[in-house]
Design an enzyme around this catalytic site. Structure first.
Site, PDB file in Angstrom:
ATOM      1  N   ARG A 126      -5.959  -7.850 -20.329  1.00  0.00           N
ATOM      2  CA  ARG A 126      -6.896  -7.347 -21.226  1.00  0.00           C
ATOM      3  C   ARG A 126      -6.553  -6.274 -22.305  1.00  0.00           C
ATOM      4  O   ARG A 126      -7.111  -6.042 -23.276  1.00  0.00           O
ATOM      5  CB  ARG A 126      -8.082  -6.910 -20.600  1.00  0.00           C
ATOM      6  CG  ARG A 126      -8.130  -5.644 -19.693  1.00  0.00           C
ATOM      7  CD  ARG A 126      -9.172  -5.255 -18.960  1.00  0.00           C
ATOM      8  NE  ARG A 126     -10.390  -4.826 -19.674  1.00  0.00           N
ATOM      9  CZ  ARG A 126     -10.647  -3.920 -20.355  1.00  0.00           C
ATOM     10  NH1 ARG A 126      -9.786  -2.730 -20.194  1.00  0.00           N
ATOM     11  NH2 ARG A 126     -11.599  -3.613 -20.886  1.00  0.00           N
TER      12      ARG A 126
ATOM     13  N   PRO B  32       0.816  -1.318  -0.221  1.00  0.00           N
ATOM     14  CA  PRO B  32      -0.163  -0.021  -0.093  1.00  0.00           C
ATOM     15  C   PRO B  32       0.881   1.138  -0.005  1.00  0.00           C
ATOM     16  O   PRO B  32       0.462   2.202  -0.165  1.00  0.00           O
ATOM     17  CB  PRO B  32      -0.816  -0.276   1.310  1.00  0.00           C
ATOM     18  CG  PRO B  32      -0.334  -1.199   2.055  1.00  0.00           C
ATOM     19  CD  PRO B  32       0.628  -1.966   1.142  1.00  0.00           C
TER      20      PRO B  32
ATOM     21  N   GLU C  79       2.933  -7.897   8.701  1.00  0.00           N
ATOM     22  CA  GLU C  79       3.027  -6.387   9.039  1.00  0.00           C
ATOM     23  C   GLU C  79       3.677  -5.672   7.858  1.00  0.00           C
ATOM     24  O   GLU C  79       3.477  -4.464   7.657  1.00  0.00           O
ATOM     25  CB  GLU C  79       3.735  -6.323  10.244  1.00  0.00           C
ATOM     26  CG  GLU C  79       3.556  -5.034  11.067  1.00  0.00           C
ATOM     27  CD  GLU C  79       2.254  -4.596  11.207  1.00  0.00           C
ATOM     28  OE1 GLU C  79       1.260  -5.319  11.410  1.00  0.00           O
ATOM     29  OE2 GLU C  79       1.877  -3.191  11.118  1.00  0.00           O
TER      30      GLU C  79
HETATM   31  N1  ADE Z   1      -1.087  -5.237  -0.093  1.00  0.00           N
HETATM   32  C1  ADE Z   1      -1.889  -4.834   0.878  1.00  0.00           C
HETATM   33  N2  ADE Z   1      -2.509  -3.745   0.749  1.00  0.00           N
HETATM   34  C2  ADE Z   1      -2.259  -3.654  -0.714  1.00  0.00           C
HETATM   35  C3  ADE Z   1      -2.527  -2.571  -1.734  1.00  0.00           C
HETATM   36  N3  ADE Z   1      -3.570  -1.693  -1.292  1.00  0.00           N
HETATM   37  N4  ADE Z   1      -2.083  -2.492  -3.010  1.00  0.00           N
HETATM   38  C4  ADE Z   1      -1.014  -3.347  -3.156  1.00  0.00           C
HETATM   39  N5  ADE Z   1      -0.818  -4.443  -2.227  1.00  0.00           N
HETATM   40  C5  ADE Z   1      -1.285  -4.415  -1.235  1.00  0.00           C
END
Ligand code: ADE
Length: 231
Positions: free
Chosen positions: A151, A87, A114
């Site tokens: 795609r 993230p 984590e």
């Molecule tokens: N792993 C956990 N959350 C994620 C996200 N939002 N994007 C990519 N990998 C992730």
């Protein structure tokens, strides 16, 4: 295109890779997806891949050893585009799907726990996120990316051009679509779509796309205007 996915949960991908457009792209050998369970590369007695963080704190950290060994076991890994899912990464968008669709070889690491030992990050070319939310692991993010990339590879969608009008491809959301019946519960299909005048239909669709983008995604609308003015 070859896609290697490093994951602790290869089974999650089974249905996804066997059905629909993805299944067909694999069957037609347009893409080849390889699932690598990096737990198998762990050198610890109980095939552990994570450990508690140095300095203390909650949660477990994914260690570098099994990921490194799994990565270097992949043929041609040096030249491949190596993507770490987190993230904290750069947000995945349609333009990235187009860029990656031209690559010969992509490697994707799905994280868990984590976080990553920081030295794992050094093994990858870029970090990618699919949005500002936290998933339990990278597998769903990997599926999102593989789907969006596949795609747009020429020949994957039957009418070769059909993704060119997708939402986002010109910084515009797609125009409304209609199919039979012409009238449903007093709601009629716009007259312009029924008269066969292709010039008028094209104009109507573009105007509706612009209107919809302005209403729903002003950020995209501004990008669209800038592009129109060659800014
Ligand atoms: N792993 C956990 N959350 C994620 C996200 N939002 N994007 C990519 N990998 C992730």
């Amino acid at each position: 295109m070859r896609i290697d996915i490093l994951t602790l949960f290869p089974k999650i991908f089974e249905g996804f890779l066997n059905e629909s457009i993805l299944g067909r792209a694999i069957k037609n050998e347009i893409i080849k997806v390889n699932l690598i369970d990096f737990r198998e590369f762990s050198k610890s007695k109980h095939k552990k891949v994570d450990d508690s963080p140095y300095g203390g704190g909650a949660g477990m950290v994914l260690g570098v050893q099994s990921v490194y060994d799994a990565l270097i076991s992949i043929d041609g890994y040096e030249k491949a585009n190596k993507i770490l899912l987190t993230p904290q990464g750069k947000k995945f968008e349609q333009n990235m799907a187009y860029k990656l669709s031209n690559k010969d070889h992509i490697i994707i690491l799905c994280g868990h726990y984590e976080g990553y030992d920081e030295r794992i990050r050094d093994l990858f070319d870029c970090e990618t996120s699919i949005g500002d939310f936290v998933l339990t692991g990278g597998e769903i993010a990997a599926m999102v990316m593989v789907d969006a990339i596949t795609r747009v590879i020429p020949g994957v969608i039957s009418k070769d051009e059909s993704h060119l009008n997708d939402s986002f491809s010109q910084n515009l959301l797609e125009h409304p679509h209609y199919t039979r019946p012409a009238e449903f519960m007093d709601k009629k299909v716009p007259e312009v779509l029924m008269n066969g005048n292709h010039k008028l239909i094209k104009e109507w669709r573009l105007n509706e796309s612009i209107k919809r983008t302005k209403e729903r995604r002003n950020d995209l609308y501004i990008k669209y205007l800038k592009e129109q003015n060659n800014e």
